[in-house]
Write a protein that holds these residues in place. Structure first.
Motif, PDB file in Angstrom:
ATOM      1  N   PHE A 244      14.088  20.138  10.488  1.00  0.00           N
ATOM      2  CA  PHE A 244      12.672  19.807  10.684  1.00  0.00           C
ATOM      3  C   PHE A 244      12.179  18.855   9.595  1.00  0.00           C
ATOM      4  N   THR A 245      12.479  19.174   8.335  1.00  0.00           N
ATOM      5  CA  THR A 245      12.020  18.324   7.238  1.00  0.00           C
ATOM      6  C   THR A 245      12.753  16.977   7.218  1.00  0.00           C
ATOM      7  N   GLU A 246      13.994  16.970   7.690  1.00  0.00           N
ATOM      8  CA  GLU A 246      14.730  15.703   7.811  1.00  0.00           C
ATOM      9  C   GLU A 246      14.018  14.779   8.800  1.00  0.00           C
ATOM     10  N   VAL A 247      13.591  15.341   9.917  1.00  0.00           N
ATOM     11  CA  VAL A 247      12.846  14.551  10.913  1.00  0.00           C
ATOM     12  C   VAL A 247      11.542  14.038  10.308  1.00  0.00           C
ATOM     13  N   LEU A 248      10.826  14.889   9.573  1.00  0.00           N
ATOM     14  CA  LEU A 248       9.575  14.468   8.943  1.00  0.00           C
ATOM     15  C   LEU A 248       9.801  13.290   7.996  1.00  0.00           C
ATOM     16  N   SER A 249      10.881  13.335   7.229  1.00  0.00           N
ATOM     17  CA  SER A 249      11.181  12.249   6.296  1.00  0.00           C
ATOM     18  C   SER A 249      11.354  10.931   7.020  1.00  0.00           C
ATOM     19  N   TRP A 250      12.089  10.967   8.121  1.00  0.00           N
ATOM     20  CA  TRP A 250      12.352   9.715   8.835  1.00  0.00           C
ATOM     21  C   TRP A 250      11.149   9.239   9.641  1.00  0.00           C
ATOM     22  N   VAL A 251      10.307  10.164  10.071  1.00  0.00           N
ATOM     23  CA  VAL A 251       9.034   9.731  10.663  1.00  0.00           C
ATOM     24  C   VAL A 251       8.211   9.022   9.592  1.00  0.00           C
ATOM     25  N   PHE A 289      23.674  38.877  13.300  1.00  0.00           N
ATOM     26  CA  PHE A 289      22.774  39.799  12.607  1.00  0.00           C
ATOM     27  C   PHE A 289      22.006  40.725  13.536  1.00  0.00           C
ATOM     28  N   GLY A 290      22.055  40.485  14.833  1.00  0.00           N
ATOM     29  CA  GLY A 290      21.429  41.390  15.794  1.00  0.00           C
ATOM     30  C   GLY A 290      19.957  41.640  15.507  1.00  0.00           C
ATOM     31  N   ASP A 291      19.578  42.919  15.428  1.00  0.00           N
ATOM     32  CA  ASP A 291      18.179  43.295  15.222  1.00  0.00           C
ATOM     33  C   ASP A 291      17.647  42.930  13.838  1.00  0.00           C
ATOM     34  N   LYS A 292      18.551  42.672  12.898  1.00  0.00           N
ATOM     35  CA  LYS A 292      18.111  42.295  11.555  1.00  0.00           C
ATOM     36  C   LYS A 292      17.494  40.899  11.538  1.00  0.00           C
ATOM     37  N   TYR A 293      17.856  40.113  12.536  1.00  0.00           N
ATOM     38  CA  TYR A 293      17.353  38.744  12.582  1.00  0.00           C
ATOM     39  C   TYR A 293      16.173  38.648  13.537  1.00  0.00           C
ATOM     40  N   LYS A 294      15.059  38.170  13.024  1.00  0.00           N
ATOM     41  CA  LYS A 294      13.871  37.999  13.848  1.00  0.00           C
ATOM     42  C   LYS A 294      13.932  36.625  14.506  1.00  0.00           C
ATOM     43  N   ARG A 295      14.079  36.630  15.812  1.00  0.00           N
ATOM     44  CA  ARG A 295      14.196  35.379  16.546  1.00  0.00           C
ATOM     45  C   ARG A 295      12.938  34.534  16.375  1.00  0.00           C
ATOM     46  N   LYS A 296      13.134  33.239  16.123  1.00  0.00           N
ATOM     47  CA  LYS A 296      12.010  32.322  15.921  1.00  0.00           C
ATOM     48  C   LYS A 296      11.496  31.802  17.263  1.00  0.00           C
ATOM     49  N   ARG A 297      10.212  31.522  17.284  1.00  0.00           N
ATOM     50  CA  ARG A 297       9.649  30.956  18.502  1.00  0.00           C
ATOM     51  C   ARG A 297      10.115  29.525  18.691  1.00  0.00           C
ATOM     52  N   PHE A 298      10.279  28.819  17.563  1.00  0.00           N
ATOM     53  CA  PHE A 298      10.723  27.428  17.623  1.00  0.00           C
ATOM     54  C   PHE A 298      11.991  27.268  16.796  1.00  0.00           C
ATOM     55  N   VAL A 299      12.917  26.490  17.318  1.00  0.00           N
ATOM     56  CA  VAL A 299      14.218  26.309  16.670  1.00  0.00           C
ATOM     57  C   VAL A 299      14.176  25.234  15.602  1.00  0.00           C
ATOM     58  N   MET A 300      13.515  24.103  15.910  1.00  0.00           N
ATOM     59  CA  MET A 300      13.551  22.987  14.963  1.00  0.00           C
ATOM     60  C   MET A 300      12.197  22.322  14.747  1.00  0.00           C
ATOM     61  N   LEU A 301      11.449  22.117  15.797  1.00  0.00           N
ATOM     62  CA  LEU A 301      10.177  21.396  15.696  1.00  0.00           C
ATOM     63  C   LEU A 301       9.022  22.321  16.057  1.00  0.00           C
ATOM     64  N   PRO A 302       8.181  22.712  15.108  1.00  0.00           N
ATOM     65  CA  PRO A 302       7.087  23.639  15.382  1.00  0.00           C
ATOM     66  C   PRO A 302       6.168  23.138  16.484  1.00  0.00           C
ATOM     67  N   GLY A 303       5.864  24.011  17.417  1.00  0.00           N
ATOM     68  CA  GLY A 303       4.969  23.678  18.518  1.00  0.00           C
ATOM     69  C   GLY A 303       5.601  22.845  19.613  1.00  0.00           C
ATOM     70  N   ILE A 304       6.842  22.416  19.401  1.00  0.00           N
ATOM     71  CA  ILE A 304       7.484  21.549  20.392  1.00  0.00           C
ATOM     72  C   ILE A 304       8.752  22.182  20.931  1.00  0.00           C
ATOM     73  N   TRP A 305       9.668  22.554  20.014  1.00  0.00           N
ATOM     74  CA  TRP A 305      10.967  23.080  20.435  1.00  0.00           C
ATOM     75  C   TRP A 305      11.626  23.912  19.349  1.00  0.00           C
TER      76      TRP A 305
END
Length: 305
Positions: A244-251, A289-305
């Motif tokens: 995500f931050t890599e994309v921000l840098s290049w933007v 990690f199963g239940d120990k890992y809290k699945r994220k709503r977004f994988v790479m880009l917040p609000g988009i994907w």
């Protein structure tokens, strides 16, 4: 030491002539012990070998899991593949990132000879030069002093594909178009809104990226391959804040360059690859990690994907 078991060896792809048809190992031996034995027999580096189970084709990683825990039993079949000559991941990264550090200053310095005219550069072009070179110098620093690699090597043939991405797309392609007198970045005086917004976004992206890499580094011991669940503000936002931050840098670089299209080409190509890696990492976290890992709503880009 437990009773030895015999494993039948079959080639996957091109046969390794020096490998025997079978080897014997203690059932409580580790996968690393098995790889070490196969390396000794084949006279190939352990990093050049890939072992899979004959029963289901699943990969047996070179690690601390016991042979028994992988499901192998007496007279089980394993497939051994020669991955080809290897090169250290760290070496690959150094080579990849080195070219843009030299290519951009070269085009900048030789602008009068390449494009004709006076070769004078605008404020946007100067700032883009500093931002791009600083980005790859940071990458080199992280490669040498921060990153801890889970895999020691990669097939040497991949270095050409990997290097082309940086040498051509972020190197020659971007340098040629950014420092051209007809480039959108050649406008002087510059668009102040684009320039300062780009600098701010670039700075946030670079610092956030460095912070993320430091967090990931601390999850693994020196020379180890253990994994952990990363924590922190950005990791609570997306699975892979390093991408995500890599994309921000290049933007940010895109804005600094006056919306130069060559930066978009590199950003899209890089973003697509990072998106694929991010998806795999999310799946791996859930599996490991199963239940120990809290699945994220977004994988790479917040609000988009």
């Amino acid at each position: 030491m437990s009773k030895p078991i015999t494993l039948q060896i079959r080639p996957r792809g091109k046969p390794i002539k020096s490998l025997p048809e079978a080897v014997s190992v203690p059932a409580d031996a580790t996968a690393a012990d098995l790889y070490g034995l196969l390396s000794t027999k084949s006279r190939y580096s352990v990093h050049q070998l890939r072992v899979t189970k004959g029963s289901d084709g699943s990969h047996i990683p070179n690690g601390t899991s016991t042979v028994h825990s992988t499901g192998l039993r007496n007279d089980s079949t394993i497939y051994v593949k020669d991955l080809g000559p290897q090169i250290a991941w760290r070496t690959v990264f150094v080579i990849e990132y080195l070219a843009p550090i030299f290519i951009h200053p070269l085009f900048y310095a030789l602008a009068a000879h390449i494009y004709g005219g006076t070769g004078a550069q605008s404020q946007m072009q100067k700032t883009a030069l500093v931002a791009i070179v600083a980005h790859f110098v940071k990458r080199e620093f992280e490669t040498l002093f921060i990153h801890r690699f889970s895999a020691a090597t990669m097939p040497i043939r991949n270095i050409f594909k990997n290097s082309a991405h940086y040498w051509l797309l972020s190197g020659v392609n971007m340098a040629y178009w950014i420092y051209s007198p007809t480039s959108s970045s050649a406008k002087d005086p510059p668009n102040q809104a684009l320039l300062f917004a780009g600098i701010a976004l670039y700075a946030f992206g670079e610092l956030g990226n460095l912070s993320t890499h430091l967090t990931l580094r601390n999850l693994r011991s020196q020379g180890g391959n253990e994994r952990g669940i990363p924590q922190g503000a950005l990791f609570n936002l997306v699975t892979c804040p390093n991408y995500f931050t890599e994309v921000l840098s290049w933007v940010g670089v895109w804005l600094i360059s006056g919306l130069n299209w060559s930066v978009v080409v590199f950003l899209v190509a890089s973003g697509a690859q990072m998106a694929s890696w991010a998806s795999k990492k999310e799946r791996r976290y859930r599996k490991e990690f199963g239940d120990k890992y809290k699945r994220k709503r977004f994988v790479m880009l917040p609000g988009i994907w």
